[in-house]
Design a protein around this motif. Structure first.
Motif, PDB file in Angstrom:
ATOM      1  N   ALA A 168       0.700  29.428  26.655  1.00 52.07           N
ATOM      2  CA  ALA A 168       1.737  30.073  26.078  1.00 52.07           C
ATOM      3  C   ALA A 168       2.886  29.971  26.961  1.00 52.07           C
TER       4      ALA A 168
ATOM      5  N   PHE B 229      -4.357  30.767  20.617  1.00 50.72           N
ATOM      6  CA  PHE B 229      -5.611  31.567  20.506  1.00 50.72           C
ATOM      7  C   PHE B 229      -6.480  31.377  21.567  1.00 50.72           C
TER       8      PHE B 229
ATOM      9  N   TRP C  19      -3.290  34.671  11.582  1.00 54.69           N
ATOM     10  CA  TRP C  19      -1.957  35.044  12.136  1.00 54.69           C
ATOM     11  C   TRP C  19      -1.552  33.924  13.149  1.00 54.69           C
ATOM     12  N   THR C  20      -2.433  33.512  14.137  1.00 54.14           N
ATOM     13  CA  THR C  20      -1.988  32.530  15.174  1.00 54.14           C
ATOM     14  C   THR C  20      -1.696  31.420  14.449  1.00 54.14           C
TER      15      THR C  20
ATOM     16  N   HIS D  97       4.329  28.285  16.797  1.00 60.10           N
ATOM     17  CA  HIS D  97       4.200  27.998  18.188  1.00 60.10           C
ATOM     18  C   HIS D  97       3.118  29.244  18.998  1.00 60.10           C
ATOM     19  N   SER D  98       1.995  28.952  19.044  1.00 59.82           N
ATOM     20  CA  SER D  98       0.973  29.841  19.110  1.00 59.82           C
ATOM     21  C   SER D  98      -0.094  29.517  19.888  1.00 59.82           C
TER      22      SER D  98
ATOM     23  N   LYS E  92       4.615  26.747  26.193  1.00 58.19           N
ATOM     24  CA  LYS E  92       5.244  26.911  24.933  1.00 58.19           C
ATOM     25  C   LYS E  92       6.552  27.705  24.821  1.00 58.19           C
TER      26      LYS E  92
ATOM     27  N   MET F 245       1.725  30.942  12.906  1.00 59.89           N
ATOM     28  CA  MET F 245       2.954  30.925  13.583  1.00 59.89           C
ATOM     29  C   MET F 245       2.795  29.272  14.341  1.00 59.89           C
TER      30      MET F 245
ATOM     31  N   VAL G 265       6.833  32.908  20.475  1.00 55.39           N
ATOM     32  CA  VAL G 265       5.637  32.520  20.849  1.00 55.39           C
ATOM     33  C   VAL G 265       4.566  33.413  20.833  1.00 55.39           C
ATOM     34  N   LEU G 266       3.392  33.273  20.123  1.00 51.93           N
ATOM     35  CA  LEU G 266       2.502  34.322  19.959  1.00 51.93           C
ATOM     36  C   LEU G 266       1.319  33.792  20.732  1.00 51.93           C
ATOM     37  N   LEU G 267       0.685  34.736  21.498  1.00 55.99           N
ATOM     38  CA  LEU G 267      -0.400  34.650  22.159  1.00 55.99           C
ATOM     39  C   LEU G 267      -1.375  35.669  21.768  1.00 55.99           C
TER      40      LEU G 267
ATOM     41  N   ALA H  79       3.044  37.616  10.469  1.00 54.95           N
ATOM     42  CA  ALA H  79       3.946  36.403  10.799  1.00 54.95           C
ATOM     43  C   ALA H  79       5.255  36.520  10.089  1.00 54.95           C
TER      44      ALA H  79
END
Length: 101
Positions: free
Chosen positions: A87, A72, A63-64, A69-70, A90, A67, A35-37, A20
């Motif tokens: 995602a 899972f 990890w998701t 803005h994520s 976001k 963050m 932004v994490l997917l 992160a």
């Protein structure tokens, strides 16, 4: 950023906190610029789509969650379009408020 892995993480260097921090650092310290997917197994959660729930430390989920803005998603879902749509929404939200430096 998109990460897809069909198992929980076993052996990557560092921790979810390290990952992160590295993402945020890569964006000049602006966590709102990421932004994490993550699409991975969900065996760490009750009602898992991937099979029996087992007690594991799921660094990819952590990890998701670290963050702001994520998304899972379970790799065992019939499709991933909803995850990508979430995602993308976001990303759109963040682009509307993003101020380049």
């Amino acid at each position: 950023m998109v990460a897809i892995q069909d198992t929980y993480d076993e052996g990557s260097n560092g921790t979810a906190e390290d990952w992160a921090a590295a993402l945020v650092q890569a964006k000049g310290g602006d966590a709102d610029a990421v932004v994490l997917l993550v699409i991975s197994t969900d065996i760490d959660m009750a009602g898992s789509l991937c099979g029996p729930t087992i007690g594991v430390e799921h660094e990819l989920r952590t990890w998701t969650e670290l963050m702001p803005h994520s998304v899972f998603g379970s790799i065992c879902a019939e499709g991933y379009s909803d995850y990508f749509a979430d995602a993308a929404a976001k990303i759109t939200e963040q682009c509307e408020v993003f101020a380049p430096q």
